[in-house]
Write an enzyme that holds these catalytic residues in place. Structure first.
Site, mmCIF file in Angstrom:
data_model
loop_
_atom_site.group_PDB
_atom_site.id
_atom_site.type_symbol
_atom_site.label_atom_id
_atom_site.label_comp_id
_atom_site.label_asym_id
_atom_site.label_seq_id
_atom_site.Cartn_x
_atom_site.Cartn_y
_atom_site.Cartn_z
ATOM 1 N N ARG A 15 0.836 -1.197 0.000
ATOM 2 C CA ARG A 15 0.000 0.000 0.000
ATOM 3 C C ARG A 15 0.873 1.251 0.000
ATOM 4 O O ARG A 15 2.087 1.178 0.193
ATOM 5 C CB ARG A 15 -0.922 -0.004 1.226
ATOM 6 C CG ARG A 15 -1.998 -1.061 1.183
ATOM 7 C CD ARG A 15 -2.755 -1.180 2.505
ATOM 8 N NE ARG A 15 -1.938 -1.798 3.551
ATOM 9 C CZ ARG A 15 -2.360 -2.020 4.788
ATOM 10 N NH1 ARG A 15 -3.581 -1.655 5.144
ATOM 11 N NH2 ARG A 15 -1.561 -2.599 5.671
ATOM 12 N N LYS A 75 1.792 1.826 7.277
ATOM 13 C CA LYS A 75 2.182 1.021 8.429
ATOM 14 C C LYS A 75 3.151 1.767 9.333
ATOM 15 O O LYS A 75 3.735 2.779 8.953
ATOM 16 C CB LYS A 75 2.818 -0.301 7.967
ATOM 17 C CG LYS A 75 1.824 -1.243 7.311
ATOM 18 C CD LYS A 75 0.660 -1.602 8.225
ATOM 19 C CE LYS A 75 1.074 -2.463 9.390
ATOM 20 N NZ LYS A 75 -0.073 -2.790 10.289
ATOM 21 N N TYR A 94 -0.851 4.177 10.658
ATOM 22 C CA TYR A 94 -1.199 3.179 11.665
ATOM 23 C C TYR A 94 0.031 2.941 12.532
ATOM 24 O O TYR A 94 1.125 2.709 12.013
ATOM 25 C CB TYR A 94 -1.620 1.856 11.009
ATOM 26 C CG TYR A 94 -2.959 1.889 10.337
ATOM 27 C CD1 TYR A 94 -4.123 2.111 11.064
ATOM 28 C CD2 TYR A 94 -3.077 1.676 8.964
ATOM 29 C CE1 TYR A 94 -5.370 2.134 10.449
ATOM 30 C CE2 TYR A 94 -4.308 1.695 8.334
ATOM 31 C CZ TYR A 94 -5.453 1.923 9.084
ATOM 32 O OH TYR A 94 -6.679 1.947 8.464
ATOM 33 N N HIS A 96 -0.337 1.257 16.145
ATOM 34 C CA HIS A 96 -0.567 0.058 16.965
ATOM 35 C C HIS A 96 0.514 -0.073 18.040
ATOM 36 O O HIS A 96 1.259 -1.049 18.107
ATOM 37 C CB HIS A 96 -0.614 -1.191 16.085
ATOM 38 C CG HIS A 96 -1.708 -1.177 15.059
ATOM 39 N ND1 HIS A 96 -3.044 -1.169 15.399
ATOM 40 C CD2 HIS A 96 -1.662 -1.139 13.702
ATOM 41 C CE1 HIS A 96 -3.777 -1.144 14.294
ATOM 42 N NE2 HIS A 96 -2.966 -1.115 13.261
ATOM 43 N N GLU A 118 -5.562 4.577 13.934
ATOM 44 C CA GLU A 118 -6.490 3.666 14.607
ATOM 45 C C GLU A 118 -7.160 4.250 15.835
ATOM 46 O O GLU A 118 -8.078 3.627 16.383
ATOM 47 C CB GLU A 118 -5.786 2.354 14.982
ATOM 48 C CG GLU A 118 -4.759 2.450 16.082
ATOM 49 C CD GLU A 118 -3.357 2.770 15.584
ATOM 50 O OE1 GLU A 118 -2.407 2.642 16.390
ATOM 51 O OE2 GLU A 118 -3.209 3.150 14.405
ATOM 52 N N SER A 134 -10.464 -2.522 8.436
ATOM 53 C CA SER A 134 -11.174 -3.578 9.161
ATOM 54 C C SER A 134 -12.185 -4.258 8.248
ATOM 55 O O SER A 134 -12.382 -5.475 8.308
ATOM 56 C CB SER A 134 -11.880 -2.991 10.386
ATOM 57 O OG SER A 134 -10.952 -2.493 11.322
ATOM 58 N N LEU A 240 -11.394 -6.128 19.504
ATOM 59 C CA LEU A 240 -10.692 -4.844 19.468
ATOM 60 C C LEU A 240 -11.051 -4.020 20.692
ATOM 61 O O LEU A 240 -12.220 -3.907 21.061
ATOM 62 C CB LEU A 240 -11.086 -4.057 18.210
ATOM 63 C CG LEU A 240 -10.599 -2.607 18.139
ATOM 64 C CD1 LEU A 240 -9.089 -2.562 17.928
ATOM 65 C CD2 LEU A 240 -11.312 -1.834 17.031
ATOM 66 N N ASP A 270 -2.444 -7.344 14.875
ATOM 67 C CA ASP A 270 -1.694 -6.084 14.860
ATOM 68 C C ASP A 270 -1.813 -5.339 16.191
ATOM 69 O O ASP A 270 -1.072 -4.390 16.445
ATOM 70 C CB ASP A 270 -2.091 -5.181 13.686
ATOM 71 C CG ASP A 270 -3.574 -4.918 13.600
ATOM 72 O OD1 ASP A 270 -4.313 -5.298 14.531
ATOM 73 O OD2 ASP A 270 -4.016 -4.333 12.601
ATOM 74 N N VAL A 298 -1.302 -12.815 9.868
ATOM 75 C CA VAL A 298 -0.635 -11.766 9.101
ATOM 76 C C VAL A 298 -1.076 -10.403 9.627
ATOM 77 O O VAL A 298 -2.272 -10.098 9.682
ATOM 78 C CB VAL A 298 -0.960 -11.894 7.597
ATOM 79 C CG1 VAL A 298 -0.382 -10.724 6.823
ATOM 80 C CG2 VAL A 298 -0.405 -13.215 7.055
ATOM 81 N N ALA A 299 -0.099 -9.597 10.022
ATOM 82 C CA ALA A 299 -0.413 -8.337 10.702
ATOM 83 C C ALA A 299 -0.850 -7.228 9.758
ATOM 84 O O ALA A 299 -1.315 -6.185 10.216
ATOM 85 C CB ALA A 299 0.792 -7.875 11.514
ATOM 86 N N ASN A 300 -0.693 -7.427 8.465
ATOM 87 C CA ASN A 300 -1.168 -6.423 7.504
ATOM 88 C C ASN A 300 -1.978 -7.113 6.409
ATOM 89 O O ASN A 300 -1.661 -7.027 5.217
ATOM 90 C CB ASN A 300 0.004 -5.621 6.909
ATOM 91 C CG ASN A 300 1.012 -6.492 6.166
ATOM 92 O OD1 ASN A 300 1.188 -7.657 6.493
ATOM 93 N ND2 ASN A 300 1.668 -5.933 5.169
ATOM 94 N N MET A 301 -3.038 -7.777 6.814
ATOM 95 C CA MET A 301 -3.865 -8.526 5.871
ATOM 96 C C MET A 301 -4.290 -7.699 4.656
ATOM 97 O O MET A 301 -4.193 -8.161 3.520
ATOM 98 C CB MET A 301 -5.107 -9.087 6.580
ATOM 99 C CG MET A 301 -4.828 -10.281 7.470
ATOM 100 S SD MET A 301 -6.331 -10.893 8.300
ATOM 101 C CE MET A 301 -7.281 -11.506 6.907
#
Length: 372
Positions: A15, A75, A94, A96, A118, A134, A240, A270, A298-301
């Site tokens: 991305r 990210k 983001y 996190h 987020e 999401s 969440l 994440d 996977v933390a960045n689906m």
């Protein structure tokens, strides 16, 4: 203001922080934008498209970190990037931070203003910059689960939607927010037998209104979660707590009691994950097995569908980016309490209570640092 967009360097992240239409809007407002060369290739956006929108294409991220007033990413900045940040710089992405003491410490030491997508809110208390990703992750979760249920990928050898005379897979969704709702919707469309567990009576009512008797909605009490996981073929972790570490809803002992070849998709990873046995993975190496259960963490689906994700994210971030560029810091945050909620770190202080509590570090209210 000078705005910089570096190429994402997280493994398998395709991305990009800005799209051409947003750059055109910023340029028309008198702002300058630098984009690292090839930053948009993974999302199908060429350097020529960025340049036509008014961006200056630069050869390396170093120039961006050195010169930009505002850095826009997707990210969290990795360790190599954090070394390049400088005091007074704004980073909008983001983050996190709750499960990530190392990143938090580095951002505090750098003296930057770190605003997290987020934790930005809206008038209804929702998370408008988290919602697009999401939605994507929730919609991806059942198709990922279907893939890993296949025997060659370690699964039970079950077709998620079943077949004539053969029952569908039992899918357990932990959490009824944006991720959980969209996961349930797609799983239903694929023919799955879906149960959603939620702790909120209001959410349970909303889900019942939306899905009727097509989905089982239950209270997320520990005994119920354990029973559902043991009987399920797929568990989708969608819990969440805004800005905070995800609650651990599934214990290691429960995983051990699940069916061999069952699949866990921990979308909450994440934020630390809601399954005790989870740990972050990548798109290149997405899964691992614990006690016979396949884990996809996977933390960045949404990075797997970067064009859809980039445009969906930028549609949501655009007004906040423009406000930061037009008004600067701190005025943009003083004028908008919802953007102010996105402030996680400023001048070495943690300004998000959930992050401070998770990491057991001192908390300074955002309003206090804005006043000073």
């Amino acid at each position: 203001m000078l705005i910089g967009v570096p190429k994402e360097i997280k493994t398998d992240e395709y991305r990009v922080g800005l799209i051409p239409s947003t750059i055109s809007e910023l340029s028309a407002g008198g702002h300058a934008v630098m984009v690292e060369t090839h930053a948009g290739e993974g999302a199908g956006i060429s350097d020529d498209e960025f340049a036509a929108a008014g961006a200056d294409i630069v050869a390396a991220a170093d120039q961006i970190f050195l010169r930009a007033d505002l850095i826009v990413k997707v990210k969290e900045p990795l360790a190599a990037e954090r070394k390049k940040l400088r005091r007074g710089q704004i980073i909008f992405t983001y983050l996190h931070l709750a499960p990530d003491l190392e990143q938090t410490s580095d951002l505090m030491a750098a003296g930057v203003t770190a605003i997290a997508y987020e934790t930005v809110t809206d008038a209804a208390g929702r998370l408008p910059l988290l919602a697009p990703m999401s939605t994507v992750a929730g919609r991806m979760a059942p198709q990922v689960a279907a893939h890993f249920l296949e025997r060659p990928h370690g699964g039970r050898g079950i077709l998620l939607g079943g077949a004539d005379g053969v029952p569908s897979a039992k899918i357990v969704v932990l959490g009824g927010g944006v991720v959980g709702t969209h996961a349930a919707e797609v799983a239903l469309g694929m023919g799955g037998d879906v149960t959603i567990a939620t702790r909120s009576a209001g959410t349970a009512h909303r889900l019942s209104q939306r899905f009727g008797d097509r989905v089982h909605v239950v209270a997320a009490e520990q005994p119920e979660i354990e029973a559902l996981c043991k009987a399920g073929d797929v568990v989708i972790g969608a819990a969440l707590v805004a800005g905070a570490a995800a609650p651990k809803l599934v214990r290691a002992g429960t995983v051990k009691a699940m069916k061999p070849g069952a699949v866990i998709v921990d979308v909450s990873i994440d934020q630390g994950g809601c399954i005790e046995t989870s740990h972050p993975t990548t798109h290149s190496q997405p899964s691992f097995v614990v006690d016979g259960v396949v884990h996809y963490c996977v933390a960045n689906m949404p990075g797997a569908v970067p064009r859809t994700s980039t445009f969906a994210l930028n549609n949501a971030t655009r007004p906040f980016i423009c406000a930061l560029a037009d008004k600067g810091f701190p005025r943009a945050l003083i004028d908008d309490s919802h953007l102010q909620n996105g402030l996680n770190i400023h001048a070495g202080k943690i300004t998000c209570r959930a992050v401070a509590d998770a990491l057991r570090l001192p908390y300074t209210p955002a309003a206090d640092v804005l006043r000073s």
